[in-house]
Design an enzyme around this catalytic site. Structure first.
Site, PDB file in Angstrom:
ATOM      1  N   HIS A   1     -17.400  -0.742  11.331  1.00 27.80           N
ATOM      2  CA  HIS A   1     -16.492  -0.001  12.219  1.00 27.80           C
ATOM      3  C   HIS A   1     -17.099   1.383  12.455  1.00 27.80           C
ATOM      4  O   HIS A   1     -17.571   2.041  11.513  1.00 27.80           O
ATOM      5  CB  HIS A   1     -15.122   0.190  11.581  1.00 27.80           C
ATOM      6  CG  HIS A   1     -14.311  -1.070  11.423  1.00 27.80           C
ATOM      7  ND1 HIS A   1     -14.681  -2.286  11.950  1.00 27.80           N
ATOM      8  CD2 HIS A   1     -13.116  -1.270  10.800  1.00 27.80           C
ATOM      9  CE1 HIS A   1     -13.750  -3.191  11.646  1.00 27.80           C
ATOM     10  NE2 HIS A   1     -12.802  -2.612  10.951  1.00 27.80           N
TER      11      HIS A   1
ATOM     12  N   ARG B   1       0.800  -1.232   0.000  1.00 24.01           N
ATOM     13  CA  ARG B   1       0.000   0.000   0.000  1.00 24.01           C
ATOM     14  C   ARG B   1       0.834   1.285   0.000  1.00 24.01           C
ATOM     15  O   ARG B   1       0.475   2.254  -0.656  1.00 24.01           O
ATOM     16  CB  ARG B   1      -0.916   0.038   1.232  1.00 24.01           C
ATOM     17  CG  ARG B   1      -2.104  -0.868   1.145  1.00 24.01           C
ATOM     18  CD  ARG B   1      -2.991  -0.664   2.367  1.00 24.01           C
ATOM     19  NE  ARG B   1      -3.977  -1.717   2.487  1.00 24.01           N
ATOM     20  CZ  ARG B   1      -4.368  -2.236   3.652  1.00 24.01           C
ATOM     21  NH1 ARG B   1      -3.879  -1.791   4.794  1.00 24.01           N
ATOM     22  NH2 ARG B   1      -5.272  -3.186   3.670  1.00 24.01           N
TER      23      ARG B   1
ATOM     24  N   GLY C   1     -13.245  -7.687  11.155  1.00 22.58           N
ATOM     25  CA  GLY C   1     -12.039  -7.022  10.665  1.00 22.58           C
ATOM     26  C   GLY C   1     -10.787  -7.850  10.892  1.00 22.58           C
ATOM     27  O   GLY C   1      -9.759  -7.623  10.248  1.00 22.58           O
TER      28      GLY C   1
ATOM     29  N   CYS D   1      -9.290  -0.952   6.405  1.00 20.58           N
ATOM     30  CA  CYS D   1     -10.737  -0.747   6.558  1.00 20.58           C
ATOM     31  C   CYS D   1     -11.101   0.561   7.287  1.00 20.58           C
ATOM     32  O   CYS D   1     -11.951   1.325   6.823  1.00 20.58           O
ATOM     33  CB  CYS D   1     -11.374  -1.947   7.247  1.00 20.58           C
ATOM     34  SG  CYS D   1     -10.410  -2.599   8.620  1.00 20.58           S
TER      35      CYS D   1
HETATM   36  N1  LIG Z   1     -11.621  -8.274   7.181  1.00 16.03           N
HETATM   37  C1  LIG Z   1     -11.505  -6.982   6.928  1.00 16.03           C
HETATM   38  O1  LIG Z   1     -12.318  -6.145   7.386  1.00 16.03           O
HETATM   39  C2  LIG Z   1     -10.368  -6.488   6.064  1.00 16.03           C
HETATM   40  C3  LIG Z   1     -10.378  -5.122   5.712  1.00 16.03           C
HETATM   41  C4  LIG Z   1      -9.368  -4.621   4.907  1.00 16.03           C
HETATM   42  C5  LIG Z   1      -8.347  -5.454   4.497  1.00 16.03           C
HETATM   43  N2  LIG Z   1      -8.339  -6.763   4.872  1.00 16.03           N
HETATM   44  C6  LIG Z   1      -7.224  -7.563   4.385  1.00 16.03           C
HETATM   45  O2  LIG Z   1      -7.749  -8.525   3.462  1.00 16.03           O
HETATM   46  C7  LIG Z   1      -6.937  -9.722   3.507  1.00 16.03           C
HETATM   47  C8  LIG Z   1      -7.851 -10.905   3.783  1.00 16.03           C
HETATM   48  O3  LIG Z   1      -8.496 -10.659   5.020  1.00 16.03           O
HETATM   49  P1  LIG Z   1      -9.736 -11.527   5.518  1.00 16.03           P
HETATM   50  O4  LIG Z   1     -10.388 -10.743   6.600  1.00 16.03           O
HETATM   51  O5  LIG Z   1     -10.543 -11.976   4.352  1.00 16.03           O
HETATM   52  O6  LIG Z   1      -8.948 -12.758   6.159  1.00 16.03           O
HETATM   53  P2  LIG Z   1      -9.397 -14.274   6.380  1.00 16.03           P
HETATM   54  O7  LIG Z   1     -10.866 -14.361   6.648  1.00 16.03           O
HETATM   55  O8  LIG Z   1      -8.428 -14.775   7.395  1.00 16.03           O
HETATM   56  O9  LIG Z   1      -9.125 -14.956   4.982  1.00 16.03           O
HETATM   57  C9  LIG Z   1      -7.821 -15.156   4.544  1.00 16.03           C
HETATM   58  C10 LIG Z   1      -7.883 -16.056   3.313  1.00 16.03           C
HETATM   59  O10 LIG Z   1      -6.540 -16.197   2.814  1.00 16.03           O
HETATM   60  C11 LIG Z   1      -6.286 -17.571   2.617  1.00 16.03           C
HETATM   61  N3  LIG Z   1      -4.852 -17.839   2.855  1.00 16.03           N
HETATM   62  C12 LIG Z   1      -4.154 -17.640   3.992  1.00 16.03           C
HETATM   63  N4  LIG Z   1      -2.867 -18.012   3.831  1.00 16.03           N
HETATM   64  C13 LIG Z   1      -2.760 -18.449   2.562  1.00 16.03           C
HETATM   65  C14 LIG Z   1      -1.692 -18.968   1.796  1.00 16.03           C
HETATM   66  N5  LIG Z   1      -0.474 -19.103   2.326  1.00 16.03           N
HETATM   67  N6  LIG Z   1      -1.932 -19.321   0.509  1.00 16.03           N
HETATM   68  C15 LIG Z   1      -3.164 -19.177  -0.044  1.00 16.03           C
HETATM   69  N7  LIG Z   1      -4.225 -18.687   0.646  1.00 16.03           N
HETATM   70  C16 LIG Z   1      -4.017 -18.330   1.931  1.00 16.03           C
HETATM   71  C17 LIG Z   1      -7.158 -18.294   3.613  1.00 16.03           C
HETATM   72  O11 LIG Z   1      -7.416 -19.587   3.143  1.00 16.03           O
HETATM   73  P3  LIG Z   1      -7.933 -20.761   4.127  1.00 16.03           P
HETATM   74  O12 LIG Z   1      -9.287 -20.388   4.602  1.00 16.03           O
HETATM   75  O13 LIG Z   1      -7.914 -21.958   3.241  1.00 16.03           O
HETATM   76  O14 LIG Z   1      -6.928 -20.805   5.244  1.00 16.03           O
HETATM   77  C18 LIG Z   1      -8.431 -17.431   3.612  1.00 16.03           C
HETATM   78  O15 LIG Z   1      -9.310 -17.798   2.558  1.00 16.03           O
HETATM   79  C19 LIG Z   1      -5.893  -9.496   4.604  1.00 16.03           C
HETATM   80  O16 LIG Z   1      -4.718  -9.049   4.007  1.00 16.03           O
HETATM   81  C20 LIG Z   1      -6.521  -8.390   5.447  1.00 16.03           C
HETATM   82  O17 LIG Z   1      -5.547  -7.616   6.113  1.00 16.03           O
HETATM   83  C21 LIG Z   1      -9.349  -7.309   5.628  1.00 16.03           C
END
Ligand SMILES: NC(=O)c1ccc[n+]([C@@H]2O[C@H](COP(=O)([O-])OP(=O)(O)OC[C@H]3O[C@@H](n4cnc5c(N)ncnc54)[C@H](OP(=O)(O)O)[C@@H]3O)[C@@H](O)[C@H]2O)c1
Length: 260
Positions: free
Chosen positions: A152, A24, A94, A63
């Site tokens: 949030h 970013r 989040g 976020c």
């Molecule tokens: N949640 C929010 O509000 C939010 C807001 C802004 C940004 N983000 C960013 O968005 C990204 C995803 O966040 P999330 O909230 O969706 O997280 P999450 O629910 O933990 O999902 C992460 C995903 O990544 C996959 N993953 C993890 N390690 C991996 C690897 N080594 N190879 C391939 N796939 C892998 C996981 O697969 P498995 O399920 O198979 O383990 C899961 O599907 C992060 O970088 C986070 O910082 C999130």
């Protein structure tokens, strides 16, 4: 993991629109909240020259930052900003799945989210700045995890450069539209900032789906007797405007600009 993989995709000629934080703050990577800085898309040209790849990496804000910057933009443009102090109350989604352990978060508030405050403090200035220079004000953030599912909410205090009053701030926010609205992109909400006038809004359960989760909902805009400006509350959906929804809108912007 995303950092390495995204570069490999860009090298292979793909356009990557990422939620992850790794790239970013790199100067040749657009950090887009597109109602605010759609024109930063053109950083892709510099990125391709420097990195010698045909693809591109474009990122979404953190976020809390995505939600905070929407109401700050019309304030910054019309009245100028000297400093912003923000205190967040952030939903458990989040933290991704499975998120915060239930025994840690039920009946609790956790006053720490790793690296979150630094992200809000730096990303806000990159988004509101020019292609090359961050915006010229300071941000102080305090971030807290609370026991809500999605959405949030942030208490924001803004010291203005030029005197204003709540009615003028409301008028600036309500008339604010960006390039995604002008281009009628499918994921762009009609109003990026929705102002609520009821004294007890915005509320997480009632207001987080405003604009299909893409609008920032602002309320309680009032004069601040200490900081010399205004204070207000802003709510946004962290996994829609704060993540995947913003990613889709960014992809629509890239398509409009013929990068996709
Ligand atoms: N949640 C929010 O509000 C939010 C807001 C802004 C940004 N983000 C960013 O968005 C990204 C995803 O966040 P999330 O909230 O969706 O997280 P999450 O629910 O933990 O999902 C992460 C995903 O990544 C996959 N993953 C993890 N390690 C991996 C690897 N080594 N190879 C391939 N796939 C892998 C996981 O697969 P498995 O399920 O198979 O383990 C899961 O599907 C992060 O970088 C986070 O910082 C999130």
């Amino acid at each position: 993991m995303a950092g390495k993989t995204e570069k490999e995709f860009a090298k292979a000629g793909y356009v990557v629109v990422s939620n992850a934080s790794t790239h970013r703050m790199e100067p040749d990577v657009p950090l887009l909240n597109p109602e605010i800085n759609f024109n930063h898309v053109s950083l892709i040209e510099e990125q391709r020259r420097r990195r010698k790849w045909d693809g591109a990496i474009v990122t979404n804000p953190n976020c809390s930052t995505a939600i905070l910057t929407l109401p700050l933009k019309p304030i910054y443009d019309e009245f100028g900003i000297n400093r912003v102090v923000v205190s967040t109350m952030q939903a458990v989604s989040g933290a991704g799945y499975p998120g915060v352990a239930s025994l840690d978060i039920i009946d609790n508030v956790i006053p720490f989210i790793g690296k979150e405050e630094e992200k809000v403090q730096t990303e806000t200035l990159k988004i509101l700045g020019s292609h090359t220079e961050p915006a010229d004000f300071k941000v102080s953030a305090s971030c807290h995890r609370v026991a809500t599912l999605d959405g949030h909410i942030e208490a924001v205090f803004v010291e203005l450069k030029r005197n204003s009053d709540p009615d003028s701030i409301i008028a600036a926010m309500e008339s604010f539209v960006g390039e995604p609205q002008r281009l009628k992109l499918p994921t762009a909400p009609a109003k990026p900032v929705v102002v609520k006038r009821e004294e007890d809004r915005p509320q997480i359960r009632l207001d987080r789906m405003e604009g299909s989760g893409m609008s920032a909902v602002v309320g309680r805009i009032r004069k601040d007797p200490v900081i010399g400006g205004v204070k207000f509350v802003v709510l946004g959906h962290n996994t829609i405007r704060g993540a995947a929804g913003c990613g889709i809108l960014n992809a629509e912007c890239l398509k409009a600009e013929k990068y996709i």
